[in-house]
Design a protein around this motif. Structure first.
Motif, mmCIF file in Angstrom:
data_model
loop_
_atom_site.group_PDB
_atom_site.id
_atom_site.type_symbol
_atom_site.label_atom_id
_atom_site.label_comp_id
_atom_site.label_asym_id
_atom_site.label_seq_id
_atom_site.Cartn_x
_atom_site.Cartn_y
_atom_site.Cartn_z
ATOM 1 N N ASP A 49 0.835 -1.207 0.000
ATOM 2 C CA ASP A 49 0.000 0.000 0.000
ATOM 3 C C ASP A 49 0.867 1.254 0.000
ATOM 4 O OD1 ASP A 49 -2.717 0.883 -0.023
ATOM 5 O OD2 ASP A 49 -2.444 1.611 2.022
ATOM 6 N N HIS A 50 1.924 1.246 0.804
ATOM 7 C CA HIS A 50 2.843 2.387 0.875
ATOM 8 C C HIS A 50 3.583 2.586 -0.449
ATOM 9 C CE1 HIS A 50 6.089 4.996 2.268
ATOM 10 N NE2 HIS A 50 6.955 4.072 1.890
ATOM 11 N N LEU A 51 4.065 1.497 -1.043
ATOM 12 C CA LEU A 51 4.789 1.603 -2.307
ATOM 13 C C LEU A 51 3.887 2.095 -3.431
ATOM 14 C CD1 LEU A 51 7.204 -1.457 -2.586
ATOM 15 C CD2 LEU A 51 7.787 0.963 -2.522
ATOM 16 N N ALA A 52 2.669 1.557 -3.502
ATOM 17 C CA ALA A 52 1.757 1.971 -4.569
ATOM 18 C C ALA A 52 1.462 3.466 -4.497
ATOM 19 C CB ALA A 52 0.463 1.164 -4.482
ATOM 20 N N ARG A 53 1.250 3.966 -3.287
ATOM 21 C CA ARG A 53 0.981 5.402 -3.145
ATOM 22 C C ARG A 53 2.223 6.226 -3.432
ATOM 23 N NH1 ARG A 53 -1.156 8.512 2.364
ATOM 24 N NH2 ARG A 53 -1.109 10.629 1.473
ATOM 25 N N THR A 54 3.379 5.778 -2.934
ATOM 26 C CA THR A 54 4.609 6.558 -3.079
ATOM 27 C C THR A 54 5.072 6.615 -4.530
ATOM 28 O OG1 THR A 54 5.291 5.966 -0.833
ATOM 29 C CG2 THR A 54 7.001 6.766 -2.333
ATOM 30 N N LEU A 55 5.055 5.476 -5.229
ATOM 31 C CA LEU A 55 5.537 5.451 -6.606
ATOM 32 C C LEU A 55 4.590 6.161 -7.562
ATOM 33 C CD1 LEU A 55 6.898 1.795 -6.838
ATOM 34 C CD2 LEU A 55 8.143 3.912 -6.322
ATOM 35 N N ALA A 56 3.340 6.362 -7.144
ATOM 36 C CA ALA A 56 2.397 7.102 -7.980
ATOM 37 C C ALA A 56 2.577 8.612 -7.843
ATOM 38 C CB ALA A 56 0.963 6.708 -7.626
ATOM 39 N N GLU A 57 3.370 9.034 -6.858
ATOM 40 C CA GLU A 57 3.607 10.462 -6.611
ATOM 41 C C GLU A 57 5.038 10.826 -6.993
ATOM 42 O OE1 GLU A 57 0.727 10.836 -2.643
ATOM 43 O OE2 GLU A 57 2.910 10.736 -2.446
ATOM 44 N N PRO A 58 5.310 12.103 -7.206
ATOM 45 C CA PRO A 58 6.695 12.528 -7.434
ATOM 46 C C PRO A 58 7.533 12.300 -6.169
ATOM 47 C CG PRO A 58 5.124 14.226 -8.111
ATOM 48 C CD PRO A 58 4.343 13.199 -7.355
ATOM 49 N N PRO A 59 8.835 12.098 -6.299
ATOM 50 C CA PRO A 59 9.694 11.913 -5.119
ATOM 51 C C PRO A 59 9.619 13.072 -4.130
ATOM 52 C CG PRO A 59 10.857 11.285 -7.110
ATOM 53 C CD PRO A 59 9.572 11.903 -7.557
ATOM 54 N N SER A 60 9.372 14.268 -4.615
ATOM 55 C CA SER A 60 9.283 15.413 -3.697
ATOM 56 C C SER A 60 8.102 15.279 -2.750
ATOM 57 C CB SER A 60 9.169 16.712 -4.490
ATOM 58 O OG SER A 60 8.020 16.677 -5.344
ATOM 59 N N ARG A 61 7.037 14.649 -3.205
ATOM 60 C CA ARG A 61 5.869 14.464 -2.357
ATOM 61 C C ARG A 61 6.177 13.482 -1.226
ATOM 62 N NH1 ARG A 61 1.981 16.471 0.381
ATOM 63 N NH2 ARG A 61 0.275 15.025 0.747
ATOM 64 N N PHE A 62 6.983 12.463 -1.511
ATOM 65 C CA PHE A 62 7.392 11.506 -0.481
ATOM 66 C C PHE A 62 8.129 12.230 0.645
ATOM 67 C CE2 PHE A 62 11.039 8.906 0.997
ATOM 68 C CZ PHE A 62 10.354 7.937 1.691
ATOM 69 N N HIS A 63 9.021 13.151 0.287
ATOM 70 C CA HIS A 63 9.779 13.894 1.302
ATOM 71 C C HIS A 63 8.849 14.782 2.115
ATOM 72 C CE1 HIS A 63 13.288 15.936 3.037
ATOM 73 N NE2 HIS A 63 12.585 17.053 2.895
ATOM 74 N N ALA A 64 7.917 15.470 1.467
ATOM 75 C CA ALA A 64 7.022 16.378 2.184
ATOM 76 C C ALA A 64 6.061 15.614 3.090
ATOM 77 C CB ALA A 64 6.247 17.229 1.180
ATOM 78 N N ARG A 65 5.591 14.484 2.643
ATOM 79 C CA ARG A 65 4.593 13.731 3.413
ATOM 80 C C ARG A 65 5.200 12.991 4.596
ATOM 81 N NH1 ARG A 65 2.655 8.611 2.221
ATOM 82 N NH2 ARG A 65 3.674 8.693 0.171
ATOM 83 N N LEU A 66 6.454 12.544 4.476
ATOM 84 C CA LEU A 66 7.081 11.715 5.511
ATOM 85 C C LEU A 66 8.371 12.349 6.025
ATOM 86 C CD1 LEU A 66 6.520 8.297 3.729
ATOM 87 C CD2 LEU A 66 5.302 9.133 5.739
ATOM 88 N N TYR A 67 8.357 13.667 6.148
ATOM 89 C CA TYR A 67 9.559 14.392 6.549
ATOM 90 C C TYR A 67 10.039 13.951 7.926
ATOM 91 C CZ TYR A 67 12.535 18.387 7.704
ATOM 92 O OH TYR A 67 13.591 19.181 8.070
ATOM 93 N N ARG A 68 9.154 13.900 8.916
ATOM 94 C CA ARG A 68 9.552 13.517 10.273
ATOM 95 C C ARG A 68 9.980 12.061 10.338
ATOM 96 N NH1 ARG A 68 5.190 16.399 14.401
ATOM 97 N NH2 ARG A 68 5.684 18.573 13.841
ATOM 98 N N ALA A 69 9.294 11.194 9.618
ATOM 99 C CA ALA A 69 9.667 9.774 9.630
ATOM 100 C C ALA A 69 11.053 9.570 9.021
ATOM 101 C CB ALA A 69 8.623 8.961 8.856
ATOM 102 N N ARG A 70 11.402 10.360 8.009
ATOM 103 C CA ARG A 70 12.732 10.234 7.400
ATOM 104 C C ARG A 70 13.823 10.653 8.390
ATOM 105 N NH1 ARG A 70 13.539 12.331 1.480
ATOM 106 N NH2 ARG A 70 15.019 10.593 1.560
#
Length: 357
Positions: free
Chosen positions: A246-267
């Motif tokens: 579920d996480h991969l499907a959502r993440t790969l469907a978005e630009p990499p910049s969105r991954f950073h903005a959405r999971l900034y604290r987790a990173r």
């Protein structure tokens, strides 16, 4: 290995034919003592004039002896594989049956069982619906493989042996270890073998059970920590595979910049976790510099503890499920690329700059 004789084969096919399965000689291997069975093709309509439709006189309808069909072919292409080890010292070895389900979505699932009674083995396999292996979600299809374990003395328990998640042309594979304390392997590839430019913390942001990813050629490899004992361990691993897909499907469907903005604290949390082995090593190094300056009696308990600290730490180090990596973790950075695929556009940011951060 002693090849199977025709008499052995004829003696073994009866339980399969009673369940609507027939031997596939082309797929079977007498030398390896392996027989492959497939369901009969659906019976033709006796009133149909379509000569191209396959006819099976004793096909998968309920048979005269009351034995129902083995599996529902509508769930996908199903085959049953029998591995018949040669008897040793006059004692018959247990049979090994594997039901293989090839789903139209491009994933394959297996169900394995061992025993000395073929009829009982086939009943155990048939008791698990083929649909139990396949689950779908937004952007993904998962096929899970299981082993029937009756060692508990009661009914069969399903033990997860692996799983495959298909997300378009991206494939996420889970390989479960045979031993409980070992880590499960996670692998991300593509169907055509093309390269993906992912980040090392792509799955680690999901929690401490997921490791960072490492690139090996066109593959990205990581680990997953299954917890508990069976059957809870398999259920937890299956849930973790679903979460990962579920996480991969959502993440790969978005630009990499969105991954950073959405999971900034987790990173940043992943950075701190990766830095723990280095910080512990630095603390021990600094502490060792002050040990020689302490005026301690060699018979004191503190001196004994400090003297035996290095070998004790080595024992703890090798008892861990995953050997810590002493490294300087890269800081999370936002990517300017528009896709997780490599880009060869002149002047575009190098994808490798993003793969670590």
């Amino acid at each position: 290995m002693t090849p199977m004789t025709h008499h052995e084969i004829l003696r073994l096919v009866a339980p399969f034919t009673r369940r609507g399965l027939r031997l596939d000689p082309a797929a079977s291997d007498r030398q390896r003592r392996r027989l492959v069975f497939a369901p009969h093709p659906p019976a033709a309509d006796p009133h149909s004039t379509d000569a191209g439709e396959p006819v099976a006189g004793d096909a998968v309808a309920d048979r005269a002896d009351g034995v129902a069909p083995f599996a529902n072919v509508a769930a996908g292409r199903i085959t049953v594989v029998l591995d018949a080890p040669a008897p040793e010292a006059g004692e018959a070895a247990p049979w090994r049956l594997t039901r293989v389900l090839d789903d139209p979505a491009g994933v394959t699932a297996r169900l394995e069982a061992e025993g000395r009674d073929l009829d009982a083995l086939l009943d155990r396999l048939a008791a698990v619906a083929p649909e139990r292996h396949i689950r779908t979600g937004p952007g993904w299809v998962i096929a899970t493989s299981w082993r029937l374990d009756s060692s508990g003395g009661g009914s069969d328990a399903l033990v997860l042996t692996g799983g495959v998640a298909r997300l378009g042309d991206v494939v996420l594979t889970l390989k479960m270890p045979a031993l409980r304390r070992y880590l499960a392997d996670l692998e991300i590839t593509t169907v055509d073998g093309s390269r993906l430019d992912l980040t090392e913390d792509l799955l680690a942001v999901l929690g401490t059970d997921w490791s960072t990813l490492r690139r090996y050629g066109t593959k990205w490899v990581g680990t997953l920590k299954p917890h508990g004992r069976e059957p809870g361990r398999s259920r937890a691993a299956e849930a973790a595979l679903t979460t990962s897909a579920d996480h991969l499907a959502r993440t790969l469907a978005e630009p990499p910049s969105r991954f950073h903005a959405r999971l900034y604290r987790a990173r940043w949390g992943v950075v701190l976790r990766r830095a723990v082995p280095l910080l512990v090593s630095l603390v021990l190094l600094v502490g060792s510099l002050f040990v020689s300056k302490l005026d301690l009696d060699q018979n004191s308990g503190l001196w004994v503890v400090m003297f035996h600290a290095p070998p004790l730490m080595l024992v703890v180090f090798f008892c861990l499920r995953e050997i810590p990596r002493i490294e300087i973790p890269p800081l999370p950075r936002i990517s300017a690329t528009a896709t997780w695929r490599p880009t060869d556009v002149p002047g575009a940011p190098a994808a490798s700059d993003m793969s670590r951060g």
